[in-house]
Design a protein around this motif. Structure first.
Motif, PDB file in Angstrom:
ATOM      1  N   ASP A  58      46.345  38.712  43.167  1.00 43.12           N
ATOM      2  CA  ASP A  58      47.457  37.769  43.269  1.00 43.12           C
ATOM      3  C   ASP A  58      48.730  38.294  42.614  1.00 43.12           C
ATOM      4  O   ASP A  58      49.795  37.715  42.760  1.00 43.12           O
ATOM      5  N   TYR A  84      44.556  44.699  33.187  1.00 42.28           N
ATOM      6  CA  TYR A  84      43.935  43.655  33.993  1.00 42.28           C
ATOM      7  C   TYR A  84      44.805  43.299  35.191  1.00 42.28           C
ATOM      8  O   TYR A  84      44.316  43.209  36.333  1.00 42.28           O
ATOM      9  N   ILE A 137      41.184  34.996  31.561  1.00 45.31           N
ATOM     10  CA  ILE A 137      40.475  36.270  31.701  1.00 45.31           C
ATOM     11  C   ILE A 137      40.161  36.839  30.327  1.00 45.31           C
ATOM     12  O   ILE A 137      41.052  36.936  29.477  1.00 45.31           O
ATOM     13  N   ASP A 178      44.308  42.423  39.606  1.00 47.06           N
ATOM     14  CA  ASP A 178      44.328  41.064  40.156  1.00 47.06           C
ATOM     15  C   ASP A 178      45.119  41.038  41.467  1.00 47.06           C
ATOM     16  O   ASP A 178      46.316  41.347  41.474  1.00 47.06           O
ATOM     17  N   LYS A 201      44.180  31.048  35.804  1.00 49.41           N
ATOM     18  CA  LYS A 201      42.987  31.827  35.479  1.00 49.41           C
ATOM     19  C   LYS A 201      42.983  32.130  33.995  1.00 49.41           C
ATOM     20  O   LYS A 201      44.049  32.297  33.398  1.00 49.41           O
ATOM     21  N   GLU A 254      38.829  29.755  36.827  1.00 45.04           N
ATOM     22  CA  GLU A 254      39.868  29.810  37.851  1.00 45.04           C
ATOM     23  C   GLU A 254      40.000  28.412  38.433  1.00 45.04           C
ATOM     24  O   GLU A 254      39.003  27.778  38.750  1.00 45.04           O
ATOM     25  N   VAL A 285      36.732  37.255  34.547  1.00 48.11           N
ATOM     26  CA  VAL A 285      37.461  36.018  34.827  1.00 48.11           C
ATOM     27  C   VAL A 285      36.583  34.868  34.351  1.00 48.11           C
ATOM     28  O   VAL A 285      35.493  34.645  34.864  1.00 48.11           O
TER      29      VAL A 285
END
Ligand code: GTR
Length: 407
Positions: free
Chosen positions: A234, A228, A91, A232, A89, A77, A74
């Motif tokens: 979220d 990815y 990445i 994550d 974000k 953010e 990351v």
């Protein structure tokens, strides 16, 4: 075939519906050896793998899986993006251990969320910084053919009309995107400057005739983005929709066909080599697309230039490979080049496979009227008035359709 060989077989472009030749589509439910697929189990265990292998070896080319060295970092953010509505974000998705080769994933998730959110994931044409007016997005490094792109790169927000980030956020969706050039620049350089060389065997200098072209590379990149997203917190990785416009719509369909982690697939104006039936030979043909974009497909696909009836598959079966997951096909009335009716019919002819799963698909013999979306089955469709583009209207339909499955 060399370029001149392809051109010699290239018939004149046809835009006249009455001159679409008679054709017989391969039956998605009949195996190559003539056996009928009886049920969903037979589809999944036998016919689907058979079709997938045919699309792989004859059209898009085989891609490697996930390399061992794939890892993520990351890079930034920011919880105060888009007037505090979203968290942004960036990445780095490294393709190898050495961190020399990577793509940058830009991700927005709504701040108003109680749980992990569903996400639309799609590649962008011009760079991550072009998708919206967010001054803090790191500009992608432009990777166009030398001398072809704007020397300064594309301006920030240059493609904002195609990416209604705020609307998605307001509706509870995240948005993830990657610049296509980070995976493979979109021009024919003999496959030297994208991800392909990372996988060459000793002495190999370009993909074999059944190995991946650029579209399969983009689809591979979408799967690495998914790798990815699975990590994550979220994001609800079980609710990721893969989406693309035009050539990137071809890539989205192929990604959705290959990678069953994508819960929903959206094709916008994907046309030839995407949702449109090849055998209709309406507007863009196999010959033409391979001449203009020799890097998009695998070399075996060139054998079908002017010879579409010899294809062991047609694009309705690409749609069928997504079953039973929902898929939305969007066309634009003015986008004759993409063969609007051919895109619609691909959905119609994929329907028997959805029905095997007890789901409805798409029905009819004539195009529905413009701006009247069909969403009653798991194959959604609309033809928007206007031209080749992806607009707020298109996205509103995708959200409505996705709400049925991802909410
Ligand atoms: C065209 C190509 C189409 C479509 C389009 C696009 O030139 O012939 O197949 O992919 O580009 O990506 O906008």
């Amino acid at each position: 075939l060399g370029v001149s060989g392809v051109r010699a077989q290239e018939p004149a472009m046809n835009y006249d519906e009455s001159r679409v030749p008679a054709y017989t589509l391969p039956d998605p439910l009949t195996m190559s050896d003539g056996r009928r697929v009886a049920d969903a189990e037979g589809w999944m265990s036998e016919r689907r793998p058979e079709l997938l292998a045919l699309f792989e070896s004859q059209i898009y080319g085989k891609a490697p899986g996930r390399p061992e060295g794939v890892h993520f970092e990351v890079l930034s953010e920011d919880r105060y993006a888009l007037s505090n509505m979203a968290t942004r974000k960036e990445i780095a998705v490294y393709f190898t251990d050495d961190e020399e080769h990577f793509m940058t994933l830009l991700l927005y998730v709504p701040n108003k969320r109680t749980d992990a959110v569903p996400v639309f994931l799609g590649l962008n044409f011009k760079g991550n910084h072009t998708i919206c007016d967010d001054p803090l997005v790191t500009p992608s490094t432009l990777r166009t053919e030398p001398g072809k792109g704007p020397s300064e790169g594309f301006p920030r927000a240059a493609a904002a009309s195609r990416w209604p980030v705020e609307m998605l956020i307001a509706n509870g969706y995240g948005l993830a995107t990657v610049y296509r050039g980070d995976i493979d620049p979109d021009y024919d350089d003999g496959f030297q400057n994208g991800v392909h060389p990372l996988f060459y065997r000793d002495g190999q200098t370009r993909p074999a005739p059944d190995e991946w072209g650029t579209i399969a590379a983009w689809a591979w990149g979408l799967s690495r983005a998914m790798d990815y997203l699975e990590t994550d917190e979220d994001v609800d990785a079980g609710r990721v929709a893969v989406i693309g416009h035009s050539r990137l719509g071809k890539a989205a369909l192929w990604a959705g066909a290959v990678d069953t982690r994508f819960a929903l697939v959206v094709s916008n104006d994907s046309g030839c080599g995407g949702a449109a039936l090849a055998r209709r030979r309406y507007a863009e043909t196999v010959a033409r697309i391979n001449r203009l974009f020799p890097h998009w497909f695998c070399d075996n696909y060139k054998r079908y230039a002017g010879n579409e009836d010899a294809l062991p598959v047609d694009q309705h079966e690409l749609i069928a490979l997504i079953a039973p997951r929902p898929v939305y096909i969007a066309s634009a009335a003015g986008d004759k080049w993409a063969d609007v009716k051919g895109e619609f019919l691909a959905g119609v002819h994929a329907t028997p496979v959805y029905e095997l799963f007890g789901s409805e698909g798409l029905y009819g013999t004539e195009l529905p009227p413009a701006d009247e979306p069909c969403m009653s089955g798991r194959i959604g469709y609309h033809v928007r008035s206007g031209g080749h583009d992806i607009t707020l209207y298109d996205w509103r339909q995708f959200v409505k359709f996705a709400d049925n499955y991802l909410k």
